[in-house]
Design a protein around this motif. Structure first.
Motif, PDB file in Angstrom:
ATOM      1  N   ARG A  87      22.542   0.996   9.347  1.00  8.90           N
ATOM      2  CA  ARG A  87      22.911  -0.030  10.813  1.00  8.90           C
ATOM      3  C   ARG A  87      21.861   0.071  11.653  1.00  8.90           C
ATOM      4  NH1 ARG A  87      26.971   3.371  13.805  1.00  8.90           N
ATOM      5  NH2 ARG A  87      24.954   4.605  14.329  1.00  8.90           N
TER       6      ARG A  87
ATOM      7  N   GLU B 237      18.891  -1.966  10.767  1.00 12.98           N
ATOM      8  CA  GLU B 237      18.966  -3.589  11.030  1.00 12.98           C
ATOM      9  C   GLU B 237      18.874  -3.927  12.337  1.00 12.98           C
ATOM     10  OE1 GLU B 237      21.988  -4.459   7.211  1.00 12.98           O
ATOM     11  OE2 GLU B 237      22.572  -4.063   9.208  1.00 12.98           O
TER      12      GLU B 237
ATOM     13  N   THR C 272      17.605  -7.586  11.857  1.00  8.73           N
ATOM     14  CA  THR C 272      18.031  -8.327  10.420  1.00  8.73           C
ATOM     15  C   THR C 272      19.372  -7.822   9.968  1.00  8.73           C
ATOM     16  OG1 THR C 272      16.746  -8.422   8.262  1.00  8.73           O
ATOM     17  CG2 THR C 272      16.661  -6.297   9.253  1.00  8.73           C
ATOM     18  N   THR C 273      19.704  -8.310   8.832  1.00  9.80           N
ATOM     19  CA  THR C 273      20.836  -8.154   8.299  1.00  9.80           C
ATOM     20  C   THR C 273      20.700  -7.912   6.520  1.00  9.80           C
ATOM     21  OG1 THR C 273      22.297  -9.020   9.877  1.00  9.80           O
ATOM     22  CG2 THR C 273      23.415  -8.300   7.750  1.00  9.80           C
ATOM     23  N   TRP C 274      20.881  -6.929   5.979  1.00  9.02           N
ATOM     24  CA  TRP C 274      20.763  -6.599   4.353  1.00  9.02           C
ATOM     25  C   TRP C 274      21.853  -7.240   3.761  1.00  9.02           C
ATOM     26  CZ3 TRP C 274      18.685  -1.132   2.927  1.00  9.02           C
ATOM     27  CH2 TRP C 274      17.232  -0.913   3.164  1.00  9.02           C
TER      28      TRP C 274
ATOM     29  N   ASP D 167      11.842  -4.738   1.163  1.00  5.66           N
ATOM     30  CA  ASP D 167      12.675  -4.466   2.089  1.00  5.66           C
ATOM     31  C   ASP D 167      13.134  -2.869   2.302  1.00  5.66           C
ATOM     32  OD1 ASP D 167      12.771  -6.854   2.992  1.00  5.66           O
ATOM     33  OD2 ASP D 167      14.951  -7.401   1.730  1.00  5.66           O
TER      34      ASP D 167
ATOM     35  N   TRP E  37      12.211  -0.133   4.853  1.00  5.66           N
ATOM     36  CA  TRP E  37      13.252   0.931   5.536  1.00  5.66           C
ATOM     37  C   TRP E  37      12.765   2.179   5.169  1.00  5.66           C
ATOM     38  CZ3 TRP E  37      16.715   3.771   2.265  1.00  5.66           C
ATOM     39  CH2 TRP E  37      17.561   4.627   3.075  1.00  5.66           C
TER      40      TRP E  37
END
Length: 464
Positions: free
Chosen positions: A154, A157, A162-164, A173, A177
């Motif tokens: 969270r 993001e 962004t959103t996974w 990605d 991270w």
């Protein structure tokens, strides 16, 4: 995402000439801010949802200034950046020609259609939350670990805007991270980055989840989905026999908090149980000179162990056995660690400076501080393993007591042997004893074969 490998200067790209922030519709002293693109006397206007007082609008810089400007600019910047990226993409596609507004509208419509298709899929964090809800048999520590993983994703993001999604998640990605977890501040203490061991735990949890909920573009065998840095294992800090004796000899009031902490520390040092297993220790697990119980660790299968009760541990068990019932008074993990450090400060030997090797993000170094600062409840379990090895017990035997099932994990518990000043003379003594045993064996063999015993060699190999 739009990628550009040439600079704006090389392309003749000047976004401020075509894409800009504009104040419109002045009402009651406030402007409504729009991100705009103008070309061939046509304007594409996109609302940002922000309003700005006319007195706070700077015509020169085309942004808000003064009170509340930081929040306003932060709100409008993503909209402005998105519009710039879309125009630049079409600019490159057209061969360094600015796109007509009609072409920009078609491009934005196609993007919105794609986003709507993606929006029907739940975000990865939602899938993770729903998956966690199905695990009703999880232990509290396991659930807490996955909750921390959820929070890490969270925060990432939010930071990267962004959103996974499972369908679009890639190995790159996951590597990004990991890098973010390593380089950015986390937690209330504001420390920079996660240590390698914590980073490895987070990645292991994510890999477990992705193994249960398939992400088509993620290859779990790829290096990108493995830990970012090799964890360099350092020698664990353990208590020496002299330090344990000093700890046991402290004049503490019987039944006091520190007295109970000392008893638990001594029991753990002489039986090797984890603090979680100490909390479960009852009379039924103590039988015929052994502690027999299922030793478990979060995420692994329970291992049945039979630990011999050494004299030091027997005295502690007897102290807390009332009317045939064992009643150990334990603490939470965090409180025990805090109280144990407080107790260790009463031992002069533990106040001395201790050099400890460490590795962080692949960089090795040496830390120099008082020894008590390194000690935790797990140091006592490591003390048990190291002490048993130094007393001559075999590694296989100790592993059956400590519950280790493989040699690699067992090695991590072995502390550095105490450096003795008489090590050289002790080696010479043992060498000589071994030489005499060999000569005696040779003489006995010669007698049994009715041969003359060999003369002792005057040039026998002696240690230098």
């Amino acid at each position: 995402m739009y990628l550009c490998f040439l600079t704006e200067h090389q392309l003749g790209w000047k976004p401020m000439d075509k894409v800009y922030l504009a104040p419109r519709n002045l009402r009651n002293g406030y402007y409504t801010l729009y991100a705009e693109y103008s070309h061939a006397r046509q304007v594409k206007r996109i609302p940002t949802g922000a309003r700005c007082a006319s007195s706070n609008w700077c015509v020169t810089s085309r942004k808000a200034i003064g009170t509340g400007a930081k929040e306003i600019n932060a709100q409008v910047q993503p909209v402005l950046d998105t519009l710039k990226a879309q125009v630049q993409h079409l600019y490159l596609q057209n061969g360094s020609l600015y796109p007509p507004v009609e072409q920009l509208n078609r491009h934005r419509a196609s993007l919105e259609h794609t986003l709507q298709a993606v929006s029907t899929e739940p975000p990865l964090r939602q899938v993770l939350t729903e998956w966690m809800a199905t695990k009703v048999d999880w232990k509290t520590t396991t659930r807490r670990s996955y909750t921390t993983l959820h929070n890490n994703i969270r925060d990432f993001e939010r930071a990267k805007r962004t959103t996974w999604y499972l369908s679009s998640l890639t190995n790159a990605d996951i590597r990004t991270w990991q890098t973010w977890l390593k380089d950015n501040k986390h937690g209330k203490d504001g420390s920079v980055g996660y240590a390698d061991s914590v980073l490895e735990k987070r990645l292991r949890l994510l890999r477990t989840f992705l193994g249960k909920r398939h992400a088509p573009q993620v290859n779990l065998d790829d290096e990108a989905t493995k830990r970012l840095h090799q964890i360099m294992l350092t020698t664990p800090v353990v208590l020496t026999p002299a330090e344990l004796e000093a700890l046991a000899a402290l004049p503490l009031t019987t039944g006091s908090r520190l007295d109970r902490v000392r008893d638990l520390a001594l029991l753990q040092s002489f039986c090797g149980l984890r603090i979680s297993d100490m909390k479960r220790l009852e009379t039924r697990f103590v039988c015929e000179g052994f502690i027999s119980l299922n030793m478990w660790k979060s995420g692994t299968k329970a291992v049945w162990v039979h630990i011999p009760i050494f004299p030091h541990a027997a005295r502690v068990l007897a102290k807390y056995t009332v009317a045939g019932e064992l009643k150990l008074k334990t603490f939470s993990d965090q409180k025990f660690n805090d109280y144990f450090k407080e107790l260790c400060q009463l031992v002069p030997a533990l106040l001395r400076t201790h050099l400890q090797e460490y590795s962080r993000h692949g960089v090795r170094g040496v830390r120099k501080q008082a020894k008590w600062l390194y000690l935790t409840s797990h140091s006592l379990r490591r003390t048990f393993v190291t002490m048993c090895l130094e007393l001559g017990f075999s590694a296989h035997e100790i592993m059956s007591w400590s519950g280790h099932t493989d040699w690699k994990s067992f090695q991590r518990y072995v502390g550095k042997a105490q450096q003795r000043p008489d090590a050289a003379s002790d080696f010479a003594r043992r060498w000589e004893e071994r030489r005499l045993v060999r000569e005696q064996s040779a003489s006995e063999y010669a007698v049994s074969m009715q041969l003359e015993p060999p003369e002792a060699s005057s040039t026998a190999l002696a240690p230098r």
